[in-house]
Design a protein around this motif. Structure first.
Motif, mmCIF file in Angstrom:
data_model
loop_
_atom_site.group_PDB
_atom_site.id
_atom_site.type_symbol
_atom_site.label_atom_id
_atom_site.label_comp_id
_atom_site.label_asym_id
_atom_site.label_seq_id
_atom_site.Cartn_x
_atom_site.Cartn_y
_atom_site.Cartn_z
ATOM 1 N N MET A 1 0.905 -1.389 0.106
ATOM 2 C CA MET A 1 -0.069 -0.015 0.071
ATOM 3 C C MET A 1 0.764 1.322 -0.052
ATOM 4 O O MET A 1 0.498 2.312 -0.572
ATOM 5 C CB MET A 1 -0.845 -0.106 1.009
ATOM 6 N N ALA A 2 1.768 1.306 0.741
ATOM 7 C CA ALA A 2 2.842 2.599 0.880
ATOM 8 C C ALA A 2 3.583 2.603 -0.355
ATOM 9 O O ALA A 2 3.784 3.703 -0.882
ATOM 10 C CB ALA A 2 3.763 2.050 2.010
ATOM 11 N N TRP A 3 4.182 1.622 -1.083
ATOM 12 C CA TRP A 3 4.682 1.680 -2.338
ATOM 13 C C TRP A 3 3.504 2.339 -3.314
ATOM 14 O O TRP A 3 4.019 3.171 -4.272
ATOM 15 C CB TRP A 3 5.046 0.195 -2.882
ATOM 16 N N ALA A 4 2.435 1.722 -3.206
ATOM 17 C CA ALA A 4 1.477 2.373 -4.371
ATOM 18 C C ALA A 4 1.061 3.862 -4.073
ATOM 19 O O ALA A 4 1.093 4.462 -5.031
ATOM 20 C CB ALA A 4 0.129 1.312 -4.229
ATOM 21 N N ALA A 5 1.108 4.266 -3.077
ATOM 22 C CA ALA A 5 0.952 5.562 -2.707
ATOM 23 C C ALA A 5 1.919 6.493 -3.243
ATOM 24 O O ALA A 5 1.685 7.495 -3.624
ATOM 25 C CB ALA A 5 0.695 5.745 -1.083
ATOM 26 N N ARG A 6 3.421 5.896 -2.877
ATOM 27 C CA ARG A 6 4.312 6.479 -3.578
ATOM 28 C C ARG A 6 4.373 6.852 -4.999
ATOM 29 O O ARG A 6 4.603 7.903 -5.533
ATOM 30 C CB ARG A 6 5.575 6.202 -2.911
ATOM 31 N N TYR A 7 4.145 5.728 -5.608
ATOM 32 C CA TYR A 7 3.852 5.774 -7.274
ATOM 33 C C TYR A 7 2.720 6.684 -7.675
ATOM 34 O O TYR A 7 2.819 7.234 -8.649
ATOM 35 C CB TYR A 7 3.684 4.135 -7.509
ATOM 36 N N HIS A 8 1.669 6.692 -6.859
ATOM 37 C CA HIS A 8 0.552 7.625 -7.146
ATOM 38 C C HIS A 8 1.082 8.952 -7.028
ATOM 39 O O HIS A 8 0.846 9.698 -8.116
ATOM 40 C CB HIS A 8 -0.609 7.461 -6.152
ATOM 41 N N ALA A 9 2.009 9.386 -6.208
ATOM 42 C CA ALA A 9 2.481 10.663 -6.188
ATOM 43 C C ALA A 9 3.346 10.891 -7.376
ATOM 44 O O ALA A 9 3.214 12.180 -8.021
ATOM 45 C CB ALA A 9 3.318 11.005 -4.749
ATOM 46 N N GLU A 10 4.098 10.058 -7.595
ATOM 47 C CA GLU A 10 5.023 10.161 -8.917
ATOM 48 C C GLU A 10 4.208 10.499 -10.069
ATOM 49 O O GLU A 10 4.564 11.293 -10.915
ATOM 50 C CB GLU A 10 5.868 8.934 -9.095
ATOM 51 N N VAL A 11 3.074 9.550 -10.301
ATOM 52 C CA VAL A 11 2.272 9.891 -11.455
ATOM 53 C C VAL A 11 1.785 10.997 -11.743
ATOM 54 O O VAL A 11 1.365 11.746 -12.611
ATOM 55 C CB VAL A 11 1.378 8.393 -11.653
ATOM 56 N N GLU A 12 1.115 11.705 -10.515
ATOM 57 C CA GLU A 12 0.500 12.892 -10.163
ATOM 58 C C GLU A 12 1.613 13.966 -10.997
ATOM 59 O O GLU A 12 1.188 14.826 -11.379
ATOM 60 C CB GLU A 12 0.126 13.222 -8.938
ATOM 61 N N LYS A 13 2.692 13.776 -10.517
ATOM 62 C CA LYS A 13 3.453 14.788 -10.882
ATOM 63 C C LYS A 13 3.988 14.810 -12.363
ATOM 64 O O LYS A 13 4.150 15.734 -13.214
ATOM 65 C CB LYS A 13 5.213 14.671 -10.240
ATOM 66 N N ARG A 14 4.104 13.458 -12.891
ATOM 67 C CA ARG A 14 4.064 13.481 -14.453
ATOM 68 C C ARG A 14 3.017 13.990 -14.927
ATOM 69 O O ARG A 14 3.207 14.570 -16.164
ATOM 70 C CB ARG A 14 4.047 11.935 -14.716
ATOM 71 N N PHE A 15 1.771 13.954 -14.632
ATOM 72 C CA PHE A 15 0.723 14.319 -15.208
ATOM 73 C C PHE A 15 0.804 16.027 -15.153
ATOM 74 O O PHE A 15 0.676 16.694 -16.255
ATOM 75 C CB PHE A 15 -0.668 13.898 -14.693
ATOM 76 N N THR A 16 1.025 16.418 -14.109
ATOM 77 C CA THR A 16 0.964 17.999 -13.924
ATOM 78 C C THR A 16 2.193 18.561 -14.989
ATOM 79 O O THR A 16 2.142 19.648 -15.689
ATOM 80 C CB THR A 16 1.295 18.493 -12.671
ATOM 81 N N ASP A 17 3.316 17.787 -14.762
ATOM 82 C CA ASP A 17 4.563 18.143 -15.683
ATOM 83 C C ASP A 17 4.148 18.056 -17.189
ATOM 84 O O ASP A 17 4.544 19.103 -17.958
ATOM 85 C CB ASP A 17 5.831 17.478 -15.312
ATOM 86 N N GLY A 18 3.356 17.118 -17.506
ATOM 87 C CA GLY A 18 2.985 16.940 -18.699
ATOM 88 C C GLY A 18 2.105 17.931 -19.481
ATOM 89 O O GLY A 18 2.060 18.130 -20.687
ATOM 90 N N LEU A 19 1.339 18.579 -18.575
ATOM 91 C CA LEU A 19 0.366 19.500 -19.176
ATOM 92 C C LEU A 19 1.136 20.725 -19.841
ATOM 93 O O LEU A 19 0.589 21.226 -20.662
ATOM 94 C CB LEU A 19 -0.314 20.021 -17.794
ATOM 95 N N ALA A 20 2.571 20.965 -19.248
ATOM 96 C CA ALA A 20 3.115 21.984 -19.910
ATOM 97 C C ALA A 20 3.819 21.625 -21.322
ATOM 98 O O ALA A 20 4.260 22.599 -22.291
ATOM 99 C CB ALA A 20 4.348 22.214 -19.234
ATOM 100 N N LYS A 21 3.569 20.393 -22.027
ATOM 101 C CA LYS A 21 4.095 20.100 -23.028
ATOM 102 C C LYS A 21 2.879 20.083 -24.102
ATOM 103 O O LYS A 21 2.837 19.543 -25.264
ATOM 104 C CB LYS A 21 4.545 18.453 -22.998
ATOM 105 N N VAL A 22 1.669 20.337 -23.668
ATOM 106 C CA VAL A 22 0.525 20.294 -24.621
ATOM 107 C C VAL A 22 0.747 21.399 -25.589
ATOM 108 O O VAL A 22 1.046 22.628 -25.245
ATOM 109 C CB VAL A 22 -0.823 20.629 -23.968
ATOM 110 N N PRO A 23 0.529 20.854 -26.963
ATOM 111 C CA PRO A 23 0.919 22.294 -28.045
ATOM 112 C C PRO A 23 -0.391 23.123 -28.204
ATOM 113 O O PRO A 23 -1.478 22.521 -27.566
ATOM 114 C CB PRO A 23 1.147 21.297 -29.232
ATOM 115 N N SER A 24 -0.345 23.924 -28.888
ATOM 116 C CA SER A 24 -1.456 24.516 -29.379
ATOM 117 C C SER A 24 -1.977 24.119 -30.502
ATOM 118 O O SER A 24 -1.317 23.978 -31.602
ATOM 119 C CB SER A 24 -1.163 26.223 -29.241
ATOM 120 N N TRP A 25 -3.343 24.265 -30.986
ATOM 121 C CA TRP A 25 -3.789 23.698 -32.176
ATOM 122 C C TRP A 25 -4.779 25.018 -32.540
ATOM 123 O O TRP A 25 -5.440 24.878 -33.432
ATOM 124 C CB TRP A 25 -4.876 22.616 -31.943
#
Length: 352
Positions: free
Chosen positions: A239-263
């Protein structure tokens, strides 16, 4: 919460009961799931008509999930083929004697897909079918794993679970009120963001549903079990491992928003709405998981507060599935007799 929630919930539930596809016991268990609440939380800005479509979709999603979870790969494939055929041929009369999932598929299309194709764009319809059929195909692979008692590696499991968690067709539902271009839907950055949301959802769901699944013998298709087997962790460690991984994926998502191009301005407005929907789905599903009785009985709020989950005893769902038209597991009574504060009771520590 969607302002049309109460009215649409009542309408959808009455309409579904009239179809009489389930035993009284399974219908009661489905009612406790409160799938309309998940729709109301997930699609707060949907019109009344689109919220009704979402309610019907989530209702059937839960039934298909529970029904195929107790079947072998051959039966699951036959069921999936029926659903896919019904999706592509919504007006086809289903043959006599077809399994109950065929009847559900017919009703699903009449109430969900027939509604959807009247009030949504062709782009939504393409994207939904693409995502939903990928989910259905993944269900067959899950059933094959179950037949072989196969426990995947963490990486292989997450790859499959991104589809079996049904996040992608749920995300596609945010397109009901828009015409999102294919070049956006299939763009690598957008696809990657959708994968991150699927991972957040699967982590949340597997942590919260682990107790139910270990009780019903479905724990091999759960991240917590995979972590325990591959990494040699106990339940709390997993459970603790999954919670840490969840936090990592949250950061990947928020960081990924900066890569969204404009159409361009007009399309960018749609992209923002679509991405907001992705994030809303992850949060809404997490909240609903503690409010529904599907995973934690009536103790969801208490377990969310204390982080302590009484480990449920094993039950045999296959023994009951033959008698039920659709077997929706109801664990609320088992939770009602378990005391999470009893030191002699085995515990699962929930850290989300």
């Amino acid at each position: 919460m969607n302002p049309h929630f109460e009215d649409v919930k009542a309408e959808a539930e009455v309409s579904f009961r009239e179809f009489k596809v389930m035993s009284a016991e399974s219908q009661e268990a489905l009612d406790k799931c409160d799938s309309a609440r998940l729709a109301g939380l997930s699609y707060p800005n949907a019109s009344r008509e689109h919220l009704r479509i979402a309610c019907d979709f989530i209702n059937v999603l839960i039934i298909v999930d529970d029904y195929t979870d107790v079947e072998n790969a051959a039966v699951a494939k036959a069921m999936v083929d029926i659903v896919i055929d019904a999706l592509h041929n919504p007006h086809k009369i289903r043959p006599e004697g077809e399994c109950i999932l065929g009847e559900i598929s017919k009703e699903f299309l009449r109430r969900f897909w027939a509604r959807a194709i009247q009030t949504t764009s062709l782009a939504f319809q393409r994207h939904f079918l693409y995502s939903y059929i990928a989910y259905l195909r993944a269900v067959i692979v899950e059933a094959l794993d179950r037949d072989e008692a196969h426990c995947r590696s963490v990486g292989d499991y997450i790859k499959l679970r991104r589809d079996t968690c049904a996040t992608k067709p749920a995300i596609a539902m945010y397109e009901m009120g828009m015409d999102l271009p294919d070049e956006v839907f299939y763009h690598p950055v957008i696809v990657e963001l959708a994968e991150y949301i699927a991972e957040l959802m699967l982590i949340d769901n597997d942590m919260i549903s682990y107790n139910k699944e270990q009780a019903t013998g479905e724990e091999n298709h759960n991240l917590i079990t995979i972590l325990m087997v591959e990494l040699g962790l106990d339940r709390s460690g997993a459970m603790a491992w999954a919670a840490r991984y969840h936090a990592e994926v949250e950061k990947r998502f928020t960081d990924g928003l900066a890569k969204v191009p404009s159409w361009g301005p007009s399309t960018d407005v749609l992209v923002k709405e679509y991405l907001d929907g992705m994030a809303t789905w992850a949060r809404a599903n997490h909240c609903w998981s503690y409010e529904t009785q599907r995973y934690l009985g009536t103790r969801g709020p208490e377990i969310q507060r204390t982080g302590l989950v009484p480990l449920l005893p094993k039950i045999d769902r296959k023994a009951t599935s033959a008698a039920a038209k659709v077997n929706v597991a109801d664990l609320s009574m088992m939770y009602a007799t378990s005391d999470p504060l009893d030191p002699s009771s085995p515990q699962v520590t929930s850290v989300m």
